[in-house]
Design a protein around this motif. Structure first.
Motif, PDB file in Angstrom:
ATOM      1  N   GLY A  34       0.743  -3.624  -1.878  1.00 62.03           N
ATOM      2  CA  GLY A  34       1.158  -4.243  -3.139  1.00 62.03           C
ATOM      3  C   GLY A  34       0.592  -3.566  -4.368  1.00 62.03           C
ATOM      4  O   GLY A  34       1.323  -3.169  -5.273  1.00 62.03           O
ATOM      5  N   SER A  35      -0.727  -3.383  -4.408  1.00 69.26           N
ATOM      6  CA  SER A  35      -1.374  -2.863  -5.620  1.00 69.26           C
ATOM      7  C   SER A  35      -1.626  -1.372  -5.574  1.00 69.26           C
ATOM      8  O   SER A  35      -1.987  -0.781  -6.590  1.00 69.26           O
ATOM      9  CB  SER A  35      -2.711  -3.570  -5.841  1.00 69.26           C
ATOM     10  N   GLU A  36      -1.457  -0.749  -4.384  1.00 66.32           N
ATOM     11  CA  GLU A  36      -1.735   0.682  -4.216  1.00 66.32           C
ATOM     12  C   GLU A  36      -3.220   1.014  -4.396  1.00 66.32           C
ATOM     13  O   GLU A  36      -3.582   2.167  -4.561  1.00 66.32           O
ATOM     14  CB  GLU A  36      -0.891   1.540  -5.169  1.00 66.32           C
ATOM     15  N   ARG A  37      -4.088   0.013  -4.384  1.00 67.52           N
ATOM     16  CA  ARG A  37      -5.530   0.231  -4.511  1.00 67.52           C
ATOM     17  C   ARG A  37      -6.176   0.121  -3.145  1.00 67.52           C
ATOM     18  O   ARG A  37      -5.712  -0.589  -2.267  1.00 67.52           O
ATOM     19  CB  ARG A  37      -6.132  -0.797  -5.462  1.00 67.52           C
TER      20      ARG A  37
END
Length: 116
Positions: A34-37
């Motif tokens: 979702g956040s690419e983190r």
């Protein structure tokens, strides 16, 4: 390497109690879809033991050679403790001794093949 991080009192189908050891693998960095983190996580699994509670307590922190790997299984319901949400799972995490692979264990009959 995996570490014994906890233990839990369980009962088998006949109601006989036993202690299971909770194993945890090393830290892994995973990227959120979702956040690419990235976030840090580790795999955990439970294995049965013949230990009494005192032996389980004294084993906490002990390191064992091996890994925790994902294995397919028949779907089952799992309740997320923090939220109470019930989800369907089709895999579980299993301990494999150093040098073993899931493919070798299935081929040699050590574990049953994964369900399709």
């Amino acid at each position: 390497m995996v570490t014994i991080v906890d233990y839990s009192l369980r009962a088998n189908r006949e109601g006989k109690e036993f202690f299971a050891l909770i194993l945890q693998g090393g830290i892994e960095m995973v990227k959120s879809k979702g956040s690419e983190r990235y976030y840090a996580t580790s795999k955990k699994c439970m294995i049965p033991s013949t230990f009494d509670e005192q032996t389980c307590k004294s084993s906490l922190g002990e390191k064992l050679p091996g890994t925790i790997q994902k294995r397919s299984c028949e779907p089952y319901e799992y309740t997320i403790q923090e939220t109470g949400e019930v989800i369907e799972m089709n895999y579980r995490w299993e301990y494999l001794a150093e040098g073993e692979s899931l493919e070798e264990c299935v081929f040699e009959g050590i574990i049953e093949p994964a369900f399709s």
